[in-house]
Design a protein around this motif. Structure first.
Motif, PDB file in Angstrom:
ATOM      1  N   TYR A 188      29.014  17.091 135.560  1.00 38.86           N
ATOM      2  CA  TYR A 188      28.727  17.792 135.051  1.00 38.86           C
ATOM      3  C   TYR A 188      27.398  19.122 135.288  1.00 38.86           C
ATOM      4  CZ  TYR A 188      28.599  20.617 130.594  1.00 38.86           C
ATOM      5  OH  TYR A 188      28.197  21.725 129.550  1.00 38.86           O
ATOM      6  N   ARG A 189      26.243  19.012 135.587  1.00 35.88           N
ATOM      7  CA  ARG A 189      25.918  19.506 136.063  1.00 35.88           C
ATOM      8  C   ARG A 189      25.883  19.913 137.523  1.00 35.88           C
ATOM      9  NH1 ARG A 189      22.487  15.061 134.138  1.00 35.88           N
ATOM     10  NH2 ARG A 189      22.510  14.274 136.116  1.00 35.88           N
ATOM     11  N   GLN A 190      26.912  19.401 138.556  1.00 32.72           N
ATOM     12  CA  GLN A 190      26.755  20.645 139.208  1.00 32.72           C
ATOM     13  C   GLN A 190      27.990  21.182 138.444  1.00 32.72           C
ATOM     14  OE1 GLN A 190      25.600  20.475 142.821  1.00 32.72           O
ATOM     15  NE2 GLN A 190      27.500  22.207 142.894  1.00 32.72           N
ATOM     16  N   GLY A 191      28.949  20.973 138.080  1.00 34.90           N
ATOM     17  CA  GLY A 191      29.943  21.766 137.962  1.00 34.90           C
ATOM     18  C   GLY A 191      29.599  22.877 136.889  1.00 34.90           C
ATOM     19  N   MET A 192      28.694  22.990 136.077  1.00 36.09           N
ATOM     20  CA  MET A 192      27.674  24.164 135.784  1.00 36.09           C
ATOM     21  C   MET A 192      27.508  25.420 136.222  1.00 36.09           C
ATOM     22  SD  MET A 192      27.468  26.047 132.642  1.00 36.09           S
ATOM     23  CE  MET A 192      27.605  25.035 131.134  1.00 36.09           C
ATOM     24  N   ALA A 193      26.501  24.387 137.894  1.00 30.69           N
ATOM     25  CA  ALA A 193      26.119  25.794 138.598  1.00 30.69           C
ATOM     26  C   ALA A 193      27.476  26.059 139.174  1.00 30.69           C
ATOM     27  CB  ALA A 193      24.881  23.981 139.701  1.00 30.69           C
TER      28      ALA A 193
END
Length: 134
Positions: free
Chosen positions: A11-16
Protein backbone atom coordinates in the motif's frame (compact mmCIF):
# COMPACT_ATOMS: atom_id res chain seq x y z
CA UNK A 1 -7.37 -1.90 5.03
CA UNK A 2 -9.29 -0.01 7.71
CA UNK A 3 -8.25 3.10 9.59
CA UNK A 4 -7.08 1.11 12.60
CA UNK A 5 -4.70 -1.05 10.58
CA UNK A 6 -1.18 -0.15 9.58
CA UNK A 7 -0.79 0.24 5.82
CA UNK A 8 1.03 -2.64 4.16
CA UNK A 9 4.35 -2.10 2.42
CA UNK A 10 2.53 -2.71 -0.90
CA UNK A 11 0.00 0.00 0.00
CA UNK A 12 2.78 2.45 0.93
CA UNK A 13 4.60 1.71 -2.34
CA UNK A 14 1.31 2.05 -4.22
CA UNK A 15 0.60 5.42 -2.65
CA UNK A 16 4.08 6.67 -3.51
CA UNK A 17 3.69 5.50 -7.11
CA UNK A 18 0.15 6.86 -7.37
CA UNK A 19 1.35 10.26 -6.19
CA UNK A 20 4.36 10.20 -8.54
CA UNK A 21 2.16 9.41 -11.55
CA UNK A 22 -1.07 11.33 -10.86
CA UNK A 23 0.35 14.12 -8.72
CA UNK A 24 -0.19 15.07 -5.12
CA UNK A 25 -3.13 17.38 -5.88
CA UNK A 26 -5.10 14.66 -7.66
CA UNK A 27 -4.46 12.05 -4.96
CA UNK A 28 -5.18 14.53 -2.17
CA UNK A 29 -8.54 15.37 -3.79
CA UNK A 30 -9.38 11.68 -4.16
CA UNK A 31 -8.44 10.98 -0.55
CA UNK A 32 -10.35 14.02 0.74
CA UNK A 33 -13.43 13.00 -1.22
CA UNK A 34 -13.30 9.43 0.03
CA UNK A 35 -16.13 8.26 2.25
CA UNK A 36 -16.71 5.13 4.31
CA UNK A 37 -18.49 3.75 1.23
CA UNK A 38 -15.62 4.11 -1.25
CA UNK A 39 -12.61 3.98 1.09
CA UNK A 40 -12.25 0.21 0.55
CA UNK A 41 -12.12 0.86 -3.21
CA UNK A 42 -9.51 3.61 -2.80
CA UNK A 43 -7.42 1.23 -0.70
CA UNK A 44 -7.83 -1.54 -3.28
CA UNK A 45 -6.68 0.54 -6.24
CA UNK A 46 -3.80 2.00 -4.25
CA UNK A 47 -2.53 -1.41 -3.24
CA UNK A 48 -3.45 -3.46 -6.33
CA UNK A 49 -3.18 -1.10 -9.30
CA UNK A 50 -0.50 1.22 -8.00
CA UNK A 51 1.35 -1.09 -5.61
CA UNK A 52 1.19 -4.40 -7.47
CA UNK A 53 1.10 -3.33 -11.12
CA UNK A 54 2.40 0.23 -11.61
CA UNK A 55 5.27 -0.36 -9.16
CA UNK A 56 6.63 -3.42 -11.00
CA UNK A 57 10.08 -2.87 -12.52
CA UNK A 58 9.55 -4.76 -15.79
CA UNK A 59 7.91 -1.88 -17.70
CA UNK A 60 8.98 1.72 -17.32
CA UNK A 61 6.42 4.26 -16.15
CA UNK A 62 6.40 5.55 -19.76
CA UNK A 63 5.57 2.09 -21.11
CA UNK A 64 2.85 1.52 -18.51
CA UNK A 65 1.40 4.91 -19.32
CA UNK A 66 1.18 4.13 -23.04
CA UNK A 67 -0.40 0.72 -22.45
CA UNK A 68 -2.86 2.16 -19.93
CA UNK A 69 -3.99 4.95 -22.26
CA UNK A 70 -4.54 2.47 -25.10
CA UNK A 71 -6.54 0.11 -22.89
CA UNK A 72 -8.68 2.85 -21.38
CA UNK A 73 -9.36 4.36 -24.80
CA UNK A 74 -10.30 0.95 -26.21
CA UNK A 75 -12.70 0.42 -23.31
CA UNK A 76 -14.28 3.87 -23.72
CA UNK A 77 -13.27 4.97 -20.22
CA UNK A 78 -13.25 8.70 -20.97
CA UNK A 79 -12.52 10.13 -17.52
CA UNK A 80 -9.75 7.64 -16.86
CA UNK A 81 -8.30 8.21 -20.33
CA UNK A 82 -8.18 11.95 -19.66
CA UNK A 83 -6.60 11.41 -16.23
CA UNK A 84 -3.87 9.20 -17.69
CA UNK A 85 -3.21 11.54 -20.62
CA UNK A 86 -2.67 14.29 -18.05
CA UNK A 87 -0.37 11.95 -16.11
CA UNK A 88 1.98 11.75 -19.09
CA UNK A 89 3.54 14.91 -17.66
CA UNK A 90 4.88 12.62 -14.90
CA UNK A 91 5.48 9.36 -16.77
CA UNK A 92 7.73 10.47 -19.61
CA UNK A 93 5.23 9.42 -22.27
CA UNK A 94 5.25 11.99 -25.06
CA UNK A 95 2.39 13.31 -27.11
CA UNK A 96 3.78 11.26 -29.99
CA UNK A 97 3.60 8.17 -27.75
CA UNK A 98 -0.07 8.91 -27.06
CA UNK A 99 -0.73 9.39 -30.78
CA UNK A 100 0.93 6.06 -31.58
CA UNK A 101 -1.04 4.29 -28.85
CA UNK A 102 -4.29 5.68 -30.21
CA UNK A 103 -3.39 4.58 -33.75
CA UNK A 104 -3.14 1.06 -32.33
CA UNK A 105 -6.53 1.54 -30.70
CA UNK A 106 -7.98 2.46 -34.09
CA UNK A 107 -6.75 -0.75 -35.67
CA UNK A 108 -7.30 -3.18 -32.82
CA UNK A 109 -10.31 -1.71 -31.00
CA UNK A 110 -12.02 0.41 -33.62
CA UNK A 111 -11.89 3.81 -35.24
CA UNK A 112 -14.75 5.28 -33.17
CA UNK A 113 -12.94 4.48 -29.90
CA UNK A 114 -9.70 6.00 -31.17
CA UNK A 115 -11.45 9.02 -32.65
CA UNK A 116 -13.13 9.79 -29.33
CA UNK A 117 -9.92 9.23 -27.36
CA UNK A 118 -8.02 11.54 -29.72
CA UNK A 119 -10.61 14.24 -29.03
CA UNK A 120 -10.10 13.71 -25.28
CA UNK A 121 -6.31 13.75 -25.57
CA UNK A 122 -6.36 16.96 -27.63
CA UNK A 123 -8.55 18.65 -25.00
CA UNK A 124 -6.29 17.53 -22.16
CA UNK A 125 -3.14 18.66 -23.98
CA UNK A 126 -4.77 22.05 -24.70
CA UNK A 127 -5.62 22.41 -20.99
CA UNK A 128 -2.09 21.45 -20.00
CA UNK A 129 -0.65 23.99 -22.45
CA UNK A 130 -2.97 26.70 -21.13
CA UNK A 131 -1.93 25.93 -17.56
CA UNK A 132 1.74 26.33 -18.51
CA UNK A 133 1.14 29.79 -19.97
CA UNK A 134 -1.15 30.96 -17.18
Amino acid sequence: MNEASTPSERYRQGMATRRAILGHDHVDRAEAGSTAFDKPFQDLITEAAWGHVWSRPTFTKRERSIVTIALLAALGQDDETAMHVRATANTGASRQDVCEALLHVAIYAGVPAANHAIKIAKQVFEQMDAEKTA
